[in-house]
Design an enzyme around this catalytic site. Structure first.
Site: not given
Length: 190
Positions: A45, A50, A98-99, A140-141, A144
């Site tokens: 995701g 991000q 997380c990226l 999670h996304e 963000h």
């Protein structure tokens, strides 16, 4: 085109995203670039904050989890202007990463069932229920685009234990195999 992923510590990750309309500049290209960026970083995701955009857009491809949940085999979606309408069930923990926060993984508690309203890349409105890993990835996304990170769900003790790792990430003191932008990286000779 692969976009740089914004690292922990950048204020954009704390801003709530704004809604967009179908005239948002170069939206199809942005969506394609977000998928390409996510795949290059081995993520499932990626949210617009991000990649430096405080808008309500995220992309998901949960197919890497198909072995754990066969329903995720072709789970590739674009979520625009998403709004979680309901979260229910007994919260369950799962190890998340997380990226934007590389090399840190933590057990995070989330609801197993959600109902969400969103617009897809063709501007079709959906109201759907998701469960299990799909619901978790979406939550999670979604966090963000609400200006929240998974680390905010940790206990104060756990946050204190990883504080130095988080500071190192914001300074670029982390080894990643994808392009990132670090908020506190000293720009020497650039």
């Amino acid at each position: 085109m692969k976009l740089p992923i914004i690292a922990y510590g950048d204020p954009i990750l704390k801003r709530k995203g704004i809604e967009i309309n179908r005239d948002y500049p170069d939206l199809p290209e942005l969506i394609a670039n977000m998928f390409e960026t996510m795949y290059a970083a081995h993520g499932v995701g990626l949210a617009a904050p991000q990649v430096g955009l405080a808008i309500r857009l995220f992309v998901i491809d949960a197919s890497p989890f198909a072995d754990d949940d066969p329903a995720l085999k072709d789970f590739k979606k674009v979520f625009i202007n998403a709004e979680i309408l309901e979260e229910e069930g007994e919260k369950w923990s799962f190890n998340e990463g997380c990226l934007s926060i590389p090399e840190i993984r933590e057990d995070i508690s989330r609801y197993p069932n959600i109902r969400i309203r969103y617009v897809d890349e063709n501007w079709v409105t959906h109201e759907e229920d998701f469960t299990g890993l799909a619901a978790r990835i979406i939550q999670h996304e979604y966090d963000h685009i609400e200006g929240k990170l998974f680390t905010e769900k940790l206990s104060p003790l756990r946050k204190a234990m990883i504080k130095s790792k988080l500071e190192a990430i914001s300074k670029g003191q982390v080894d990643v195999d994808y392009k990132m932008k670090f908020p506190l990286l000293k720009r020497k000779g650039r």
